[in-house]
Structure formats: structure tokens, C-alpha cells
Design an enzyme around this catalytic site. Sequence first.
Site, short mmCIF file in Angstrom:
data_model
loop_
_atom_site.label_atom_id
_atom_site.label_comp_id
_atom_site.label_asym_id
_atom_site.label_seq_id
_atom_site.Cartn_x
_atom_site.Cartn_y
_atom_site.Cartn_z
N GLU A 35 23.36 -6.79 48.39
CA GLU A 35 22.14 -7.61 48.54
C GLU A 35 22.52 -9.01 48.12
O GLU A 35 22.66 -9.28 46.93
CB GLU A 35 21.02 -7.10 47.62
CG GLU A 35 20.59 -5.68 47.83
CD GLU A 35 19.79 -5.49 49.09
OE1 GLU A 35 19.46 -6.49 49.76
OE2 GLU A 35 19.50 -4.34 49.42
N GLU A 77 21.34 -22.55 49.37
CA GLU A 77 20.33 -21.75 48.67
C GLU A 77 19.97 -22.51 47.39
O GLU A 77 20.80 -22.65 46.48
CB GLU A 77 20.91 -20.37 48.35
CG GLU A 77 19.85 -19.37 47.95
CD GLU A 77 20.41 -17.98 47.68
OE1 GLU A 77 21.62 -17.84 47.45
OE2 GLU A 77 19.61 -17.05 47.67
#
Length: 484
Positions: free
Chosen positions: A256, A388
Amino acid sequence: MNKEVTEFIKDKTLINGQWLEAISGKKYPVFNPATGEQIVLVPDMGQADTRLAIEKAEQAQKLWLKQTAKQRSIILKRWAQLVEAHLETLATILTLEQGKSLAEAKGEVTSSINYIDWFANEAMRVNGDVLPPSAAGNFEFVKKRAVGVVAAITPWNFPNSMIARKVAPALAAGCSVVIKPAEDTPLSALALAALAEQAGIPAGVLNVITASSGHEVGQELCANPIVRKLSFTGSTEVGKILSRQCADTVKKLSLELGGNAPFMVFDDADLDAAVQGAIAIKFYNSGQTCICANRLLVQDGIYEAFIVKLQEALGKLRLGNGLQPDSTHGPLINEKAIQKVDSIVNQAIEQGARLVQGGSYLPEIGKQFFNFTILADVTPEMDVFKTEIFGPVAAVYRFKSEEEAIRLANSTNYGLAAYAYTEDKGRIFRLSDQMEYGMLGINTARFVSETVPFGGVKESGIGREGSVHGIDEFLEMHYVCIKN
Ligand code: ADP
């Protein structure tokens, strides 16, 4: 600090049912990001400790697997009940080491309870298949078997629920686990381990390795052939390293990783709902989640109105020490995070973005607090489009057409979560077809729960956590053909 909180702040780690120091005797400090104060020293473990934990996990798994699914389920349910009984304590420890508000911390611990309870039930539903015989009279079937010893490497942004989301399905499937929590936030993992022990999870089935750096422990977890599965949540960069390191022993992988979530607001959207959604998912955990809205793409006709309303809504949030009842949002995790967010903002401004509000850190509250920030007129040419942010910074882009919005949204190597606000039914179907993301929220920004197959496509990862599919990540198919 109340007595129960002190009791559950551990200065040793759990390996094979024993609370141990590092073999080297080394320790490292865990800090409160809101105040900078040291909370406790925990063992700074390395390769030898990791190897020991893996070997003990292997022995324990053989016995754990002999228990029936129902027995495992009962123990997991007991764990969930104990977590619930200690919710306040676990939430306090989570806020102390991670910084998020106590309300968010309680929400996170509640989601851990839900994951453990869900997978306690899923343990009972691991069925196989009986196949039509490939030759007359054969009996052929497929059963599902636990993969074996699992390594779980978890991040600091959800130090409690990421443990539950990995450990509960692994244990339900009959695996044993070696957990390596993030260096900044080992205390939630240790407190959960203490409750797992109380719940009757046998010695060696759940082990924790704390370390001041992931490097050495990670190498052993990846290289050791006894470990058959790695479940990792963290950055794409580290995910790629781990995936390379696991190649030599061909481990099963769940990754993830990072995200670059687009949050699209179309002219026909319910503007207030969109603003609420943006606040909820952009500023959740002070912007430190992999599904945070990273790029707010807003259509021309409502662009300025959206920014005005976003700013108004931000005025109602309050930064502060997460333990204070009026704090809605806490600090960033460490100084590195503050510096990173600061440089992202400065670079975007240098490249032409408009600073609507915020844009600085707030030493008067604490060294690691960054102001709620809105950057407008951001364009895809700026570096921030590909970055990000992982902080409380809303980067707002303008688009003209649906095609342009979809193209911009998909122009990234990431593919975790995406969001769109629109009232146009045709568009909703087109988006659900064309968005290259593992998860898409339409007119909602908060949809994660234990029932959801959480995970991404592209460089956001491999595999799904939660839902009826989550347990499969810890199972292998085993085919048997009995010749007549
Ligand atoms: P984040 O950006 O969330 O800090 P990281 O990927 O750096 O994400 O960290 C997530 C987890 O990965 C943490 O538990 C961290 O200790 C661990 N980690 C970081 N580098 C390595 C590595 N080289 N090997 C194994 N684990 C690592």
C-alpha cells in the site's frame, strides 16, 4: 498521565510471549510531536532480534494453524473486545506519539476494532472448491492454506489501525506475524500487542520488532526465506526497495504505497458538500494520509467561489496539541516532514502559485505545526503536481472541460484514491469507467472502512486490504487430485 496509559506505554517489545530488550541493549527515544518531549525509550533492534522473532514465529505458526478457524476467531474477537475496553487509553497513546487529535485517534482505534472483528468473522469463511474431475472418477479439490510467517511493516500516520488491518487477517488465516512499526510510532503497536497477549493469542504468533531505522530489520525480513509474505504500507520509494529485496526469495507481496489523489469539483457540484469533502479528506490527519486530496481540480465556473468557501471552512479548524479538547488538527510527525512541506510550498510559490492563506509553520504553537494552507492557480507544469504533499496544503488547479479534468487526474504514476463532486449522472458513469484508481468516491470523500477493498493500481501498490478479499492476501491455493 493516568495510570492505565503509563501501564500500556511499553519500553520492551514482545517476542515469543516475552517482553524483551534488544540483544545489543540499544534503545532509542520516542517523542511527542506536539511538544517535542521524550515519551519513553524503546529497544533499538537489528538483524539478530529480527531473526529470533522470525524463528519463533515459524514454530508458533505450526501450532496456531492446528487450531480450528472457530478457535482463532474467538481469540480475535476477544482481542477486539479488549481493544474496545481500552479505547481511551489506546487513543491517548496514539495522540501522544503521533500528534493527531484525540477525536481522530478514537476514530482510528474504532476502525481497528472493526477490522479485527471483521476478520474474526472472515476466519470462519475460508472455503475451498471441489472441481469437476478432469478424468473419470478422480476427486479433485482446492483448499486454501495460510502462507506461513508474515512480515508487516507499517507507517506512522495510522500506527494503530495499520497494525489491525494487517495482523487481523493474517492471524485469521492461520499465519503468524512479525511486525515492524514505524520508528516514530512504535507505542501503539506495543500496546496492541499487550492486549493481544491478554486475549490469548499464543506466544510467538504476534511479535514486534522496534527499531530506529527500517533498514537492517527490513533487509532481514525480506531476505529470510522463512518469511513467506510481506505486507507493507508506506512510501512508493521504500515499497520499491522492499519489493526488490523480496525478489530473491519470491515472497508474496502486498504493497500500500503513495498516492496523488485528484479531488475534482465540477461546475454542477453541490459546492458546500464539495467544500466539506475537501476539508475532510485534504486536512484529515493534518494532510498526512496516502488518500488525502493532493490535487484539487476545480472547474472554471465555480473556481473562485470554491476557494472563498474553502477558506471560510478552514477558519473553523483549530491547530493544537491533540490532547486538548478544542484541537481539531495536530502537528506534523517530525522536523523532516515540516521542512519537506515548507519547501514544497515555497517552490510552488516560486513557480507562480498564489498563496491564499497559510504557508508557514507556527513555532508559537510548537515546532512541528504547519499552518492550514491554500495555494491557488497551481498548474500541471509545477513540481507540486507530481509530489505527494503529506501536509495541510490544498493545491488548487483550474480546469475547463470534463475531458481535461480526467486527463489531468490520470496523469500521474499513482493510482490509489480519487474523488469527484458532480450532480451529472452521465458524468458519474463516465468517471467510474475512466478514472485509473483503485478507489473512487463520488460526492463523498470519506469511505474507508473494514468492508472496503482498500488498495491502489499503478505505483500505488499491489493487493487489497479489508473487505472479503483482504484475507486472501494471506492464503494460498493448494490443489489436490486423487486419482480413482
Ligand atoms: P513514510 O513516507 O510514511 O515515512 P516510509 O516508507 O519511509 O514512509 O516508512 C514506512 C515504513 O517503512 C516504516 O515502518 C519505516 O521504518 C519502514 N522503512 C523505511 N525504510 C525501510 C527500509 N529500507 N527497509 C524496511 N523498512 C523500511
